[in-house]
Design a protein around this motif. Structure first.
Motif, PDB file in Angstrom:
ATOM      1  N   GLU A 100       0.877  -1.218  -0.007  1.00  0.00           N
ATOM      2  CA  GLU A 100       0.027   0.127  -0.128  1.00  0.00           C
ATOM      3  C   GLU A 100       0.934   1.342   0.013  1.00  0.00           C
ATOM      4  N   ALA A 101       0.551   2.134  -0.910  1.00  0.00           N
ATOM      5  CA  ALA A 101       1.430   3.419  -1.141  1.00  0.00           C
ATOM      6  C   ALA A 101       1.339   4.234   0.260  1.00  0.00           C
ATOM      7  N   ALA A 102       2.150   5.073   0.716  1.00  0.00           N
ATOM      8  CA  ALA A 102       2.116   5.968   1.809  1.00  0.00           C
ATOM      9  C   ALA A 102       1.104   7.165   1.448  1.00  0.00           C
ATOM     10  N   VAL A 103       0.813   7.739   2.557  1.00  0.00           N
ATOM     11  CA  VAL A 103      -0.165   8.743   2.215  1.00  0.00           C
ATOM     12  C   VAL A 103       0.674   9.981   1.939  1.00  0.00           C
ATOM     13  N   VAL A 104       0.000  10.789   0.910  1.00  0.00           N
ATOM     14  CA  VAL A 104       0.649  11.747   0.465  1.00  0.00           C
ATOM     15  C   VAL A 104       0.393  13.048   1.442  1.00  0.00           C
ATOM     16  N   GLU A 105       1.395  14.322   1.177  1.00  0.00           N
ATOM     17  CA  GLU A 105       1.395  15.221   2.041  1.00  0.00           C
ATOM     18  C   GLU A 105      -0.061  15.933   2.076  1.00  0.00           C
ATOM     19  N   ASN A 106      -0.719  16.198   1.090  1.00  0.00           N
ATOM     20  CA  ASN A 106      -2.050  16.982   1.152  1.00  0.00           C
ATOM     21  C   ASN A 106      -3.044  15.828   0.626  1.00  0.00           C
ATOM     22  N   PHE A 107      -3.786  15.323   1.189  1.00  0.00           N
ATOM     23  CA  PHE A 107      -4.896  14.205   0.731  1.00  0.00           C
ATOM     24  C   PHE A 107      -6.238  14.592   0.941  1.00  0.00           C
ATOM     25  N   ARG A 128     -12.052   7.099  -0.203  1.00  0.00           N
ATOM     26  CA  ARG A 128     -10.874   6.522  -0.212  1.00  0.00           C
ATOM     27  C   ARG A 128      -9.791   7.672  -0.286  1.00  0.00           C
ATOM     28  N   VAL A 129      -8.682   7.363   0.171  1.00  0.00           N
ATOM     29  CA  VAL A 129      -7.651   8.426   0.367  1.00  0.00           C
ATOM     30  C   VAL A 129      -7.100   8.530  -1.401  1.00  0.00           C
ATOM     31  N   SER A 130      -6.981   9.916  -1.756  1.00  0.00           N
ATOM     32  CA  SER A 130      -6.457  10.417  -2.836  1.00  0.00           C
ATOM     33  C   SER A 130      -5.829  11.564  -2.986  1.00  0.00           C
ATOM     34  N   ASP A 131      -4.923  11.889  -4.079  1.00  0.00           N
ATOM     35  CA  ASP A 131      -4.128  13.204  -3.979  1.00  0.00           C
ATOM     36  C   ASP A 131      -5.180  14.165  -4.545  1.00  0.00           C
ATOM     37  N   ASN A 180      -5.766  11.147  -8.041  1.00  0.00           N
ATOM     38  CA  ASN A 180      -5.421   9.859  -8.024  1.00  0.00           C
ATOM     39  C   ASN A 180      -5.588   9.128  -6.849  1.00  0.00           C
ATOM     40  N   GLU A 181      -6.304   8.002  -6.858  1.00  0.00           N
ATOM     41  CA  GLU A 181      -6.096   7.096  -5.617  1.00  0.00           C
ATOM     42  C   GLU A 181      -5.133   6.355  -5.006  1.00  0.00           C
ATOM     43  N   LYS A 182      -4.995   6.587  -3.719  1.00  0.00           N
ATOM     44  CA  LYS A 182      -3.872   5.750  -3.174  1.00  0.00           C
ATOM     45  C   LYS A 182      -4.067   4.143  -3.346  1.00  0.00           C
ATOM     46  N   TYR A 183      -5.142   3.693  -3.484  1.00  0.00           N
ATOM     47  CA  TYR A 183      -5.430   2.250  -3.650  1.00  0.00           C
ATOM     48  C   TYR A 183      -4.697   1.697  -5.008  1.00  0.00           C
ATOM     49  N   GLN A 184      -3.947   0.798  -5.205  1.00  0.00           N
ATOM     50  CA  GLN A 184      -3.572   0.614  -6.744  1.00  0.00           C
ATOM     51  C   GLN A 184      -2.448   1.369  -7.160  1.00  0.00           C
ATOM     52  N   SER A 185      -2.014   2.358  -6.508  1.00  0.00           N
ATOM     53  CA  SER A 185      -1.140   3.553  -7.183  1.00  0.00           C
ATOM     54  C   SER A 185       0.207   3.565  -6.495  1.00  0.00           C
ATOM     55  N   ALA A 186       1.327   4.029  -7.431  1.00  0.00           N
ATOM     56  CA  ALA A 186       2.568   4.254  -6.728  1.00  0.00           C
ATOM     57  C   ALA A 186       2.710   5.540  -6.293  1.00  0.00           C
ATOM     58  N   PRO A 187       3.432   5.690  -5.108  1.00  0.00           N
ATOM     59  CA  PRO A 187       3.796   7.006  -4.719  1.00  0.00           C
ATOM     60  C   PRO A 187       4.789   7.478  -5.155  1.00  0.00           C
ATOM     61  N   LEU A 188       4.820   8.891  -5.555  1.00  0.00           N
ATOM     62  CA  LEU A 188       5.568   9.669  -6.157  1.00  0.00           C
ATOM     63  C   LEU A 188       6.387  10.717  -5.249  1.00  0.00           C
ATOM     64  N   ASN A 203      14.809  11.993  -0.807  1.00  0.00           N
ATOM     65  CA  ASN A 203      14.912  12.266   0.741  1.00  0.00           C
ATOM     66  C   ASN A 203      13.303  12.831   1.252  1.00  0.00           C
ATOM     67  N   SER A 204      12.469  12.753   0.416  1.00  0.00           N
ATOM     68  CA  SER A 204      11.173  13.390   0.886  1.00  0.00           C
ATOM     69  C   SER A 204      10.662  12.401   2.014  1.00  0.00           C
ATOM     70  N   LYS A 205      10.070  13.027   2.923  1.00  0.00           N
ATOM     71  CA  LYS A 205       9.545  12.124   3.910  1.00  0.00           C
ATOM     72  C   LYS A 205       8.109  11.603   3.510  1.00  0.00           C
ATOM     73  N   LYS A 206       7.380  12.382   2.783  1.00  0.00           N
ATOM     74  CA  LYS A 206       5.999  11.878   2.148  1.00  0.00           C
ATOM     75  C   LYS A 206       5.858  12.147   0.696  1.00  0.00           C
ATOM     76  N   PRO A 207       5.273  11.408  -0.015  1.00  0.00           N
ATOM     77  CA  PRO A 207       5.178  11.413  -1.281  1.00  0.00           C
ATOM     78  C   PRO A 207       4.177  12.791  -1.625  1.00  0.00           C
ATOM     79  N   SER A 208       4.173  13.270  -2.795  1.00  0.00           N
ATOM     80  CA  SER A 208       3.521  14.541  -3.176  1.00  0.00           C
ATOM     81  C   SER A 208       2.303  14.109  -4.143  1.00  0.00           C
TER      82      SER A 208
END
Length: 346
Positions: free
Chosen positions: A121-128, A135-138, A142-150, A155-160
């Protein structure tokens, strides 16, 4: 006598000097000519290189109609209820130019891969946000489920944001044990992605076929690449895309995706259950649970249905793109996984 000899000697000296000067002038002229020719050659080569490297535009795309699948063929502009619908060939050419530019540059190709969260499961983005499906999306939808974190940096702590499963990318570098630097074909910018979400496809991917799905006009156009900047239109058919109906049905997402896998029968569950309700024939999956497929059969043992009156009308699917079953088979037979793209436009 002596005077005669002296004048002859003087004449020889003068003639020899003249010959030498003439030879020098001739050599200098030859050098100038060769130098001029070399400069012309260099200028020509530079112009040819600039032309080769110049980004292609829609105007560079040669698109000819050469229909291979001849059933249910629609015209470029055709009637629908009290209005008309079209094939957006200007927009299609823009997408093909984008694909051509991507293929012309040297790349190690890859695909974002997280079907059913099989790579985690992809990490939660900074602003979701939580969308209509809870469901959580950016913020781009784009939904978190079945997606890749960018991530913006390694060195980013969270995906954007999230990159959809099936998205074609170029792998720019892999400098760390965990992260891969990629640029995308269907999303802008350069991003870092955990390696487990990126499946490398090597540096020799050649896109042979593209299916363009138009969710506004509810049609599908199949194209085959026959040369650099040259494409043939192989079919123009009605299609039915996904509709917005939480919690089970959602729109077919816009973007450019690899065909990733194919199933002669794609079995599906009854909404909200784990009970198999039926199957869709000749299914080609391109993102998440989205397939191009034939007319659904609401009976796991039922016979294939060739056509439905609802094709080409309004969105009715759960995310997939419905076609006449024989057209879905045409796609199934000609579209090879990781050599074919599905482009969804509006």
């Amino acid at each position: 006598m002596r005077n005669t000899i002296f004048f002859i000697f003087l004449f020889v000296i003068i003639a020899t000097a003249a010959c030498k000067n003439s030879s020098k002038n001739s050599s200098a002229a030859e050098l100038r000519r060769k130098d001029s020719l070399e400069k012309v050659k260099e200028a020509k080569e530079a112009a040819e290189k600039a032309e080769r490297e110049k980004p292609r535009t829609a105007a560079d795309i040669k698109l000819d109609k050469d229909i291979q699948f001849e059933k249910y063929t629609l015209e470029d502009v055709y009637p629908y209820e009290d209005t008309t619908r079209i094939f957006q060939f200007d927009k299609i050419k823009e997408k093909l130019a984008h694909i051509e530019n991507f293929m012309r540059m040297p790349h190690v190709y890859g695909v974002l891969d997280n079907y059913k969260n099989r790579n985690g499961e992809a990490a939660v983005v900074e602003n979701f946000v939580r969308n209509a499906y809870k469901r959580v999306s950016d913020t781009l939808g784009n939904e978190k489920y079945q997606s890749a974190p960018l991530y913006q940096s390694e060195n980013s702590k969270k995906p954007s944001r999230y990159g959809r499963d099936g998205s074609l990318v170029a792998i720019e570098s892999s400098d760390t044990l965990d992260m891969v630097k990629v640029t995308g074909l269907s999303f802008e910018g350069t991003w870092y992605v955990p390696k487990r979400y990126v499946k490398s496809k090597g540096d020799s991917v050649k896109i042979a076929h593209v299916a363009v799905v138009d969710v506004t006009n509810q049609n599908i156009c199949v194209l085959e690449r026959t040369g650099e900047n040259e494409w043939k239109i192989r079919s123009m058919n009605p299609a039915t895309s996904g509709r917005h109906k939480p919690p089970h049905a959602m729109e077919t997402p816009l973007g450019i995706f690899f065909v990733q896998e194919q199933k002669a029968k794609m079995f599906y569950f009854k909404d909200g259950t784990k009970s198999i309700e039926g199957y869709a024939p000749y299914a080609s999956r391109f993102t998440n649970g989205g397939y191009i497929h034939g007319v659904p059969v609401n009976n796991p043992k039922g016979k294939i249905i060739e056509y439905s009156w609802s094709l080409g009308t309004t969105p009715r699917s759960h995310m997939c793109v419905r076609n006449a079953s024989s057209h879905a088979k045409y796609v199934y037979d000609n579209f090879k996984p990781f050599q074919s793209l599905v482009v969804v436009i509006d």
